[in-house]
Design a protein around this motif. Structure first.
Motif, PDB file in Angstrom:
ATOM      1  N   ILE A   1       4.189  14.649  -4.443  1.00 52.55           N
ATOM      2  CA  ILE A   1       4.968  15.865  -4.661  1.00 52.55           C
ATOM      3  C   ILE A   1       5.101  16.161  -6.156  1.00 52.55           C
ATOM      4  CG2 ILE A   1       7.294  16.853  -4.467  1.00 52.55           C
ATOM      5  CD1 ILE A   1       7.458  15.634  -1.702  1.00 52.55           C
ATOM      6  N   PHE A   2       5.312  15.115  -6.930  1.00 50.71           N
ATOM      7  CA  PHE A   2       5.391  15.276  -8.380  1.00 50.71           C
ATOM      8  C   PHE A   2       4.095  15.879  -8.918  1.00 50.71           C
ATOM      9  CE2 PHE A   2       4.800  13.264 -12.665  1.00 50.71           C
ATOM     10  CZ  PHE A   2       5.748  14.033 -13.322  1.00 50.71           C
ATOM     11  N   GLY A   3       2.949  15.353  -8.431  1.00 52.62           N
ATOM     12  CA  GLY A   3       1.647  15.851  -8.870  1.00 52.62           C
ATOM     13  C   GLY A   3       1.483  17.324  -8.544  1.00 52.62           C
TER      14      GLY A   3
ATOM     15  N   ALA B   1      11.619  23.681  -4.468  1.00 51.13           N
ATOM     16  CA  ALA B   1      13.023  23.501  -4.075  1.00 51.13           C
ATOM     17  C   ALA B   1      13.216  22.137  -3.417  1.00 51.13           C
ATOM     18  CB  ALA B   1      13.453  24.612  -3.126  1.00 51.13           C
ATOM     19  N   TYR B   2      12.262  21.745  -2.556  1.00 48.94           N
ATOM     20  CA  TYR B   2      12.374  20.459  -1.877  1.00 48.94           C
ATOM     21  C   TYR B   2      12.271  19.322  -2.889  1.00 48.94           C
ATOM     22  CZ  TYR B   2      11.813  16.753   1.525  1.00 48.94           C
ATOM     23  OH  TYR B   2      11.991  15.614   2.253  1.00 48.94           O
ATOM     24  N   ALA B   3      11.299  19.452  -3.794  1.00 52.04           N
ATOM     25  CA  ALA B   3      11.096  18.408  -4.793  1.00 52.04           C
ATOM     26  C   ALA B   3      12.376  18.220  -5.622  1.00 52.04           C
ATOM     27  CB  ALA B   3       9.931  18.768  -5.701  1.00 52.04           C
ATOM     28  N   ILE B   4      12.990  19.325  -6.004  1.00 53.03           N
ATOM     29  CA  ILE B   4      14.149  19.210  -6.899  1.00 53.03           C
ATOM     30  C   ILE B   4      15.413  18.763  -6.160  1.00 53.03           C
ATOM     31  CG2 ILE B   4      15.725  20.605  -8.303  1.00 53.03           C
ATOM     32  CD1 ILE B   4      13.109  21.969  -9.361  1.00 53.03           C
ATOM     33  N   THR B   5      15.574  19.187  -4.892  1.00 51.80           N
ATOM     34  CA  THR B   5      16.802  18.786  -4.192  1.00 51.80           C
ATOM     35  C   THR B   5      16.665  17.476  -3.432  1.00 51.80           C
ATOM     36  OG1 THR B   5      16.187  20.088  -2.252  1.00 51.80           O
ATOM     37  CG2 THR B   5      17.623  21.153  -3.842  1.00 51.80           C
ATOM     38  N   ARG B   6      15.442  17.079  -3.046  1.00 53.47           N
ATOM     39  CA  ARG B   6      15.334  15.961  -2.119  1.00 53.47           C
ATOM     40  C   ARG B   6      14.505  14.777  -2.594  1.00 53.47           C
ATOM     41  NH1 ARG B   6      18.369  18.912   0.003  1.00 53.47           N
ATOM     42  NH2 ARG B   6      18.824  19.241   2.219  1.00 53.47           N
ATOM     43  N   VAL B   7      13.708  14.982  -3.650  1.00 54.90           N
ATOM     44  CA  VAL B   7      12.822  13.904  -4.067  1.00 54.90           C
ATOM     45  C   VAL B   7      13.224  13.442  -5.460  1.00 54.90           C
ATOM     46  CG1 VAL B   7      10.426  13.185  -4.328  1.00 54.90           C
ATOM     47  CG2 VAL B   7      11.001  15.048  -2.767  1.00 54.90           C
ATOM     48  N   ASN B   8      13.100  12.145  -5.665  1.00 55.27           N
ATOM     49  CA  ASN B   8      13.525  11.570  -6.928  1.00 55.27           C
ATOM     50  C   ASN B   8      12.437  11.684  -7.995  1.00 55.27           C
ATOM     51  OD1 ASN B   8      15.432  10.451  -8.464  1.00 55.27           O
ATOM     52  ND2 ASN B   8      15.393   8.420  -7.518  1.00 55.27           N
ATOM     53  N   ILE B   9      12.025  12.929  -8.300  1.00 52.47           N
ATOM     54  CA  ILE B   9      10.939  13.087  -9.264  1.00 52.47           C
ATOM     55  C   ILE B   9      11.494  13.188 -10.681  1.00 52.47           C
ATOM     56  CG2 ILE B   9       9.262  14.186  -7.730  1.00 52.47           C
ATOM     57  CD1 ILE B   9      10.253  16.885  -8.972  1.00 52.47           C
ATOM     58  N   PRO B  10      10.673  12.784 -11.671  1.00 48.89           N
ATOM     59  CA  PRO B  10      11.093  12.967 -13.054  1.00 48.89           C
ATOM     60  C   PRO B  10      10.955  14.437 -13.501  1.00 48.89           C
ATOM     61  CG  PRO B  10       8.964  11.876 -12.952  1.00 48.89           C
ATOM     62  CD  PRO B  10       9.414  12.062 -11.537  1.00 48.89           C
ATOM     63  N   TRP B  11      11.467  14.769 -14.623  1.00 46.33           N
ATOM     64  CA  TRP B  11      11.336  16.090 -15.265  1.00 46.33           C
ATOM     65  C   TRP B  11      11.905  17.226 -14.431  1.00 46.33           C
ATOM     66  CZ3 TRP B  11       5.460  15.851 -16.996  1.00 46.33           C
ATOM     67  CH2 TRP B  11       5.288  14.728 -17.804  1.00 46.33           C
ATOM     68  N   LYS B  12      13.049  17.005 -13.831  1.00 43.40           N
ATOM     69  CA  LYS B  12      13.601  18.055 -12.975  1.00 43.40           C
ATOM     70  C   LYS B  12      13.973  19.321 -13.742  1.00 43.40           C
ATOM     71  CE  LYS B  12      14.972  15.736  -8.931  1.00 43.40           C
ATOM     72  NZ  LYS B  12      15.955  15.183  -8.059  1.00 43.40           N
ATOM     73  N   ARG B  13      14.561  19.131 -14.922  1.00 42.70           N
ATOM     74  CA  ARG B  13      14.963  20.312 -15.693  1.00 42.70           C
ATOM     75  C   ARG B  13      13.760  21.169 -16.055  1.00 42.70           C
ATOM     76  NH1 ARG B  13      19.100  22.478 -16.465  1.00 42.70           N
ATOM     77  NH2 ARG B  13      18.322  23.948 -17.985  1.00 42.70           N
ATOM     78  N   PHE B  14      12.708  20.489 -16.423  1.00 46.38           N
ATOM     79  CA  PHE B  14      11.489  21.190 -16.788  1.00 46.38           C
ATOM     80  C   PHE B  14      10.976  22.027 -15.610  1.00 46.38           C
ATOM     81  CE2 PHE B  14       6.815  20.891 -16.369  1.00 46.38           C
ATOM     82  CZ  PHE B  14       6.449  21.730 -17.406  1.00 46.38           C
ATOM     83  N   PHE B  15      10.969  21.413 -14.426  1.00 43.08           N
ATOM     84  CA  PHE B  15      10.470  22.147 -13.252  1.00 43.08           C
ATOM     85  C   PHE B  15      11.405  23.294 -12.881  1.00 43.08           C
ATOM     86  CE2 PHE B  15       8.184  18.061 -12.185  1.00 43.08           C
ATOM     87  CZ  PHE B  15       6.944  18.576 -12.494  1.00 43.08           C
ATOM     88  N   THR B  16      12.709  23.080 -13.055  1.00 47.22           N
ATOM     89  CA  THR B  16      13.657  24.152 -12.753  1.00 47.22           C
ATOM     90  C   THR B  16      13.396  25.359 -13.649  1.00 47.22           C
ATOM     91  OG1 THR B  16      15.286  22.465 -12.272  1.00 47.22           O
ATOM     92  CG2 THR B  16      16.105  24.697 -12.496  1.00 47.22           C
ATOM     93  N   VAL B  17      13.237  25.079 -14.935  1.00 46.73           N
ATOM     94  CA  VAL B  17      12.988  26.173 -15.874  1.00 46.73           C
ATOM     95  C   VAL B  17      11.672  26.878 -15.522  1.00 46.73           C
ATOM     96  CG1 VAL B  17      12.497  26.731 -18.276  1.00 46.73           C
ATOM     97  CG2 VAL B  17      14.330  25.138 -17.724  1.00 46.73           C
TER      98      VAL B  17
END
Lengths: 360, 574
Positions: free
Chosen positions: B311-313, B100-116
């Protein structure tokens, strides 16, 4: 005309708040008679019970005590959906999933009117409110003024015996508000619909109403025409609430004869022609509107000193300190009279003829 | 004193409300019917369990609990369940927070993938993870046998195995809860801290984390109850690590000890109810944020490469594990004989659609009957609770939300106790399964409906009343169309839950009406892992098809609104 069409007798509404066990009195001992075709406004500060009164008339709340009669019949136990009243809501409450036509036709459909009759009525009303040709438009795409017109059309198409307005203009910008209130008044007069209108905006109340009911803490302070309310307030609350900044000056009735009373105000005695309402020794309050004081450099009634000058073009608003009190004074046409400046010594002259007295 | 005053106040308030009700017979009938249903299918089964375990020869007695507690093998499941629940809830919440933190607060790539990835476990049958764990790390496991050549033996049966699979299954709940909370924190607060000179780390510690604390507590409590209630995973993976949910089932089905099973069910019910009450009446009141779904201003995202990439890792690692588990099911389903013959085949699917077709058909039919009924009933309850005034309203709300707090095993036992004799003889029928489906997860629909309704201006419905409509017309023509998104979300959620249900229904299935999830459990018990995997894949395909269908309906009828299925789940915590 003088027969009451909508009559409210000893109406009271008490709430029991959910968490505190205290009783909240929203409306108390409310008595009012409204005539057919009259435009009546409930005016008061927020929390004064005006909206509750309106909702009681509409049937959205049950009165704790008292009765409501409409056209000779008691309607206390008639539920909102069977009551011959229609409301224009503050938020308009348009059905967001329907277009203009469906919104306006809703009440007629529930009454199961024939389809072609519904169509005829809806189109006539849409024409009246200036929305013909837009009937298929979803209400979400309308401007505030248009939504307001749809809300009005949806209510009046049912030809209710009483039309209720719950602060309908409060969500519009200032210019549109003025246009809409002229519009509402015109339609109300054309159709001769008895209307009860709730607002906290006194200017709105003044321009729209045949009569105004000023409310405070659930009770009626005064009922009267706009002029009566402004020029002859019955209580200090009304005097204070109506008008811009009103100056209050204390006085005492020193002498009385057949035609006038003499009221001691500071070191002067002012004469008012109100011999029947006051007795010797009464403490009174002078309701002095800002336009009822004139300023002069020559010696006049009371001496003071200018502490603030606000120049508005067509008028100047002064704040003058005199006898330990601050007065707000409005002088029209400053170009002709010339202006004073901060710190100037001035003399105030009261327009005694128009100043109204109330008992303290 | 205050109580009496409140009582008097309630008495004085009631008459006019009641009078109103009698003017609308349809509304009155609706209220009475809903109450009767809730009493029969929620309250009565629970009451029966209490009755059976506390009554001894017609008198109140705690004897059965004394008997239970005196035997070590009965005390152990309680300790095991609680230990596992605590461990899973903490670990699951941690992982959920990271996502949740990674997706709302960090500028990581592949957000949709992680959400799914983070939400997928919600629609998968919960015991799939266990099946996958056996495929990966069991005696014949892909990792243990094929890669490590039996050098290391994994102890997947027992606490550690359960910890891993339940964490991977239930962290989604934490993710959705915390995503909602973190998203709802006004970006201006964090901007203000930044403006006042705080570093990113300081902002996290002094602003974000404290504001998210009630959400974290919520997530922990929710996962704790989910772990307590979990039935499928322990059935497959518990081994000797006995836990309450399965022990209650085995006591009843294996030892025919109704009384003992009921008592175990109560031991299971108590911590679940405590967690529910703490979450509902304490934690949620502490919340600083209200989830309104209002679009907020752009948020400044963490973009420092070290933080960002670590965080991405971490997310990538977690996502790979989840993919490995689900991928293994897919692989397992097309293998001839797991552990012995790994040649590819579609024979398992052929089996599913021939021999297994009865199971699939029953599951689809029963779920399709239950889902719309449950959905409409939930909306009616929400409407009554939010918009109408009648005596017993709060109780109705509480009872309808109670279903969420009661573990499936407890409900299942309650149903067989309550409906095994006339006049309510339902055991063995399709009706009992449908009823269980309807009331099992109605809480989520009710909750979603309530939340949606509270955002709709009540004067819209008042306008309808004002124009002459009674409550039933207003509900049908105004309220229901307006809460369509919540309605469809509720439908989607209920359908998924019906398709994947196991804990409660296992008590009420019969030879005549059987379910796919029970078939999977049977296959696993027969060590027919490939078969079980194929069944699982088919369930998921049907669920995805149904979700697509519901979304399609929303697009056609609901004016293209996005299905808020994820919201339905996250709302459990609000």
């Amino acid at each position: 005309m003088n027969e009451a069409y909508l009559e409210i007798m000893n109406l009271s509404k008490e709430f029991f708040s959910d968490y505190q066990e205290e009783k909240v009195v929203a409306v108390k001992d409310f008595n009012l008679q409204i005539h057919k075709g009259e435009f009546l406004t409930l005016l008061g500060p927020s929390g004064c019970g005006k909206t509750t009164t309106l909702r009681l008339i509409g049937g959205f709340e049950n009165p704790t005590r008292g009765d409501i009669y409409l056209d000779g019949a008691k309607i206390n136990d008639v539920p909102a959906n069977k009551r011959d009243t229609c409301m224009v809501f503050q938020s308009y409450a348009l059905f967001p999933h329907m277009n203009i036509y469906r919104n306006v036709a809703y009440g007629l459909e529930i009454k199961k009117l024939p389809r072609n009759e519904i169509k005829e009525k809806v189109e006539k009303i849409l024409d009246l409110v200036g929305l013909s040709g837009l009937s298929n438009r979803p209400v979400g795409q309308l401007s505030g003024g248009q939504q307001q017109r749809v809300a009005l059309a949806r209510a009046i198409v049912n030809e209710p015996k009483v039309l209720l307005f719950d602060e309908p203009l409060s969500n519009l910008d200032a210019k549109l508000r003025i246009r809409m209130r002229i519009f509402i008044r015109k339609i109300q007069q054309d159709l001769n619909i008895t209307s009860v209108y709730v607002t906290h905006d006194q200017e709105e109340a003044m321009t729209l109403s045949d009569r105004i009911v000023v409310m405070n803490q659930g009770a009626i302070e005064q009922v009267g025409t706009p002029e009566e309310i402004y020029a002859r307030p019955k209580t200090k609350f009304v005097a204070d609430f109506i008008g811009k900044t009103t100056n209050f000056v204390s006085g005492e009735v020193l002498e009385k004869d057949g035609t006038a009373i003499g009221v001691k105000v500071w070191d002067k005695i002012l004469r008012f022609d109100r011999p029947n309402d006051f007795h010797k020794g009464d403490k009174v309050i002078l309701v002095v509107r800002p336009e009822m004081i004139d300023l002069s450099a020559r010696e006049g009634m009371f001496a003071g000193q200018v502490s603030l000058v606000t120049y508005l073009g067509s008028e100047v608003i002064y704040e003058v300190a005199a006898n330990g009190q601050l007065f707000t004074i409005q002088i029209s046409n400053p170009l002709r009279q010339g202006t004073f400046h901060r710190g100037d010594k001035v003399w105030m002259v009261f327009d005694v003829q128009n100043i109204f007295l109330i008992k303290e | 004193m205050i109580r009496t005053k409140r009582f008097v106040a309630a008495l004085r308030r009631t008459p006019s409300d009641v009078k109103r009700l009698f003017q609308e017979p349809l509304l009155l009938m609706g209220i009475v019917l809903v109450n009767v249903f809730l009493f029969l299918f929620v309250v009565l089964p629970l009451f029966k369990i209490f009755q059976l375990s506390f009554e001894d020869n017609g008198r109140f007695s705690l004897q059965v609990f004394v008997d239970l507690m005196s035997k070590r093998y009965n005390v152990q499941p309680l300790i095991h369940s609680l230990t596992l629940g605590v461990a899973v809830s903490i670990l699951g919440t941690l992982i959920g927070f990271i996502f949740a933190y990674a997706i709302t607060r960090v500028n990581i790539p592949w957000k949709r993938f992680f959400t799914v990835t983070a939400t997928f476990p919600i629609i998968a049958p919960p015991f799939m993870m266990s099946l996958s764990a056996i495929l990966l790390f069991g005696k014949q496991g892909f990792v243990s046998k094929m890669i490590l050549r039996e050098i290391i033996q994994f102890k997947i049966y027992g606490f550690w195995g359960l910890l891993v699979v339940e964490t991977l299954t239930y962290f989604s709940t934490a993710y959705l809860t915390l995503y909602g909370v973190l998203q709802a924190i006004d970006p201006a607060l964090e901007d203000a801290a930044l403006d006042l000179g705080a570093s990113k780390g300081k902002i996290f510690r002094s602003i974000t984390l404290p504001l998210a604390t009630p959400g974290i507590a919520s997530a922990i409590l929710l996962i704790f109850s989910q772990s307590l209630a979990d039935f499928g995973n322990p059935m497959i993976l518990a081994g000797n690590y006995t836990i309450l949910a399965t022990q209650a089932y085995l006591t009843i089905v294996g030892m025919y000890n109704m009384k003992g099973g009921a008592a175990l069910a109560i031991l299971l019910l108590i911590p679940s109810l405590i967690a529910f009450c703490v979450q509902k009446y304490w934690v949620s009141r502490k919340s600083y944020v209200t989830v309104t779904g209002k679009p907020s201003a752009a948020r400044i995202k963490v973009d420092r490469s070290l933080t960002k990439y670590s965080i991405f890792g971490l997310c990538l690692l977690l996502a790979s594990v989840i993919f490995l588990f689900y991928g293994m099911i897919l692989f397992g389903s097309v293998v001839k004989l797991w552990g012995a013959n790994h040649s590819l085949t579609l024979a398992n699917y052929a089996h599913v659609f021939t021999i297994g077709w009865e199971y699939i058909k029953d599951t689809l039919i029963l779920s399709s009957i239950a889902t719309p009924i449950s959905g409409v009933l939930a909306m009616i309850i929400a409407f009554l609770v939010v918009r109408k005034n009648f005596p017993g309203k709060r109780l109705m709300e509480l009872v309808s939300l109670l279903t969420f707090a009661v573990p499936g095993t407890v409900v299942g036992i309650g149903y067989i106790l309550a409906f095994n004799q006339r006049p309510l003889l339902l055991t063995g029928t399709a009706a009992i399964i449908v009823l269980l489906f309807i009331f099992r997860d109605i809480a989520v629909g009710v909750q979603t409906g309530i939340a949606e309704l509270q955002q709709i201006d009540p004067s819209i419905e008042e306008a309808s009343t004002d124009l002459g409509a009674d409550s039933s017309i207003t509900f049908r023509r105004i309220t229901l169309p307006l809460i369509t998104p919540a309605f469809y979300s509720g439908l989607a959620f209920t359908f998924v839950k019906c398709m994947t249900a196991i804990s409660a229904v296992i008590f009420v299935v019969s030879g005549k009406w059987n379910l796919i999830t029970i078939a999977i459990l049977g296959s696993v018990e027969n060590s027919d892992l490939s078969q079980a995997a194929a069944f699982s894949v088919v369930i998921i395909i049907f669920i995805l098809l149904a979700l697509w269908l519901i979304q399609f309906l929303v697009n056609r009828l609901g004016g293209g609104r996005k299905l808020k299925f994820e919201k339905a789940e996250s709302l459990q915590s609000i």
